[in-house]
Design a protein around this motif. Structure first.
Motif, mmCIF file in Angstrom:
data_model
loop_
_atom_site.group_PDB
_atom_site.id
_atom_site.type_symbol
_atom_site.label_atom_id
_atom_site.label_comp_id
_atom_site.label_asym_id
_atom_site.label_seq_id
_atom_site.Cartn_x
_atom_site.Cartn_y
_atom_site.Cartn_z
ATOM 1 N N ASP A 77 -8.968 -10.550 1.933
ATOM 2 C CA ASP A 77 -8.607 -9.490 0.813
ATOM 3 C C ASP A 77 -8.844 -8.098 0.865
ATOM 4 O O ASP A 77 -7.934 -7.300 0.662
ATOM 5 C CB ASP A 77 -9.207 -10.045 -0.664
ATOM 6 N N LEU A 78 -10.121 -8.038 1.228
ATOM 7 C CA LEU A 78 -10.677 -6.609 1.624
ATOM 8 C C LEU A 78 -9.721 -6.061 2.562
ATOM 9 O O LEU A 78 -9.233 -4.849 2.318
ATOM 10 C CB LEU A 78 -12.099 -6.643 1.980
ATOM 11 N N VAL A 79 -9.506 -6.525 3.651
ATOM 12 C CA VAL A 79 -8.593 -6.072 4.620
ATOM 13 C C VAL A 79 -7.436 -5.721 4.290
ATOM 14 O O VAL A 79 -6.675 -4.762 4.407
ATOM 15 C CB VAL A 79 -8.474 -6.835 5.896
ATOM 16 N N ASN A 80 -6.581 -6.688 3.441
ATOM 17 C CA ASN A 80 -5.181 -6.266 2.791
ATOM 18 C C ASN A 80 -5.207 -5.307 2.029
ATOM 19 O O ASN A 80 -4.334 -4.443 2.050
ATOM 20 C CB ASN A 80 -4.859 -7.515 2.151
ATOM 21 N N GLU A 81 -6.363 -5.175 1.210
ATOM 22 C CA GLU A 81 -6.300 -3.830 0.342
ATOM 23 C C GLU A 81 -6.635 -2.359 1.065
ATOM 24 O O GLU A 81 -5.818 -1.712 0.751
ATOM 25 C CB GLU A 81 -7.681 -4.142 -0.796
ATOM 26 N N ILE A 82 -7.240 -2.691 2.090
ATOM 27 C CA ILE A 82 -7.343 -1.325 3.014
ATOM 28 C C ILE A 82 -6.238 -1.174 3.651
ATOM 29 O O ILE A 82 -5.577 0.122 3.662
ATOM 30 C CB ILE A 82 -8.339 -1.824 4.034
ATOM 31 N N ALA A 83 -5.421 -2.060 4.212
ATOM 32 C CA ALA A 83 -4.233 -1.897 4.589
ATOM 33 C C ALA A 83 -3.071 -1.223 3.768
ATOM 34 O O ALA A 83 -2.350 -0.500 4.151
ATOM 35 C CB ALA A 83 -3.450 -3.211 5.418
#
Ligand code: ARG
Length: 279
Positions: A77-83
């Motif tokens: 989820d964190l990575v998706n938000e960063i992307a």
């Protein structure tokens, strides 16, 4: 001789295949290109290559969603938000934990997000963002052994598991010094060994221990306090010298932390892991 040669060719072909077949990232697009910094390079490639080890609920794990196997978790989820904030797509590379930081040093991944503890030792080789989660160290045991294994001394002569390449190996060696360390590459395999009784305990970090205990009725967290270290906290790992990328990730992490979003991700994915195990 001919046979030998063809053997060599097969090996060479396999090696080439192995070198190309890494998670779909076709090259080292991720590392600095020309005078672009890491952040600019990711933006112009349009994709963020992320190394992880999806065996670590609730941070990264496989789940069946609408009948399809997917990699999910708080880190994802964190990575998706960063992307989303960077305006790029995500390419998640699922590796053994032992290989996650290697992928980063080889330029196959732009960042590594895998519940990675930002230890002083790792900081010699990699840059890290600010911490985004602080775990405690726990020992998971069979529920039936709750009374028999209730103090550190009870583990003397016992086999205790830890994930290969994780800081939990040192926790076993230093804090359960009279036990015998058993290192295994994947967390679900450690859980199986514990359930089958070939190891007596397993050191995991709090949210992860709780998640696997919630998924397995026959397991429990031992009532033993292990020492934590400031080194245990999770951060995103980056290649050395990625200043612009690090600053941008820290800005995003701060925003999410201030809103309590990371804790929400952990909670939501703990529930998801339980539901998935129950199915
Ligand atoms: N925090 C520990 C470490 O960095 C364990 C991380 C394991 N992560 C995983 N996705 N299996 O060594």
């Amino acid at each position: 001789m001919k046979k030998l040669m063809s053997g060599f060719i097969t090996v060479a072909a396999l090696l080439t295949l192995a070198a190309c077949g890494n998670g779909g990232s076709s090259s080292t697009d991720s590392s600095k290109k020309g005078d672009q910094n890491q952040l600019e390079a990711i933006k112009s490639a349009g994709v963020l290559n992320v190394a992880t080890s999806a065996d670590f609920a609730p941070f990264e794990f496989h789940a069946l969603i609408d009948g399809k196997d997917q990699i999910v978790g708080a880190d994802i989820d964190l990575v998706n938000e960063i992307a989303k904030e960077l305006g790029v797509k995500v390419n998640v590379m699922d590796l053994e934990f032992n290989a996650v930081l290697t992928a980063l040093s080889q330029g196959k991944a732009d960042i590594a997000v895998s519940g990675i503890s930002a230890t002083d030792e790792r900081k010699q080789t990699f840059d890290f963002t600010d911490n985004y989660f602080t775990p405690e160290q726990k020992i998971v045991i069979k529920k039936d052994n709750t009374d028999a294994l209730s103090a550190i001394d009870d583990f003397s002569g016992k086999k205790v598991g830890a994930q290969k390449g994780s800081i939990q190996e040192a926790v076993v060696q230093n804090q359960l010094a009279d036990s015998q360390l058993v290192s295994i590459a994947k967390v679900p395999n450690l859980i199986n060994e514990l359930k089958q009784g070939s190891i007596d305990g397993l050191v995991l970090e709090s949210a992860v221990a709780d998640s696997y205990v919630a998924q397995n009725d026959d397991l429990a967290v031992a009532d033993i306090a292990l020492e934590a270290s400031p080194d245990d906290s999770y951060a995103i790992a980056l290649p050395k010298g990625s200043t612009e990328l690090k600053d941008e990730l820290n800005r995003i992490l701060k925003e999410l932390n201030d809103k309590g979003t990371i804790n929400e991700y952990v909670q939501k994915n703990t529930d998801l892991a339980n539901e998935n195990a129950a199915e």
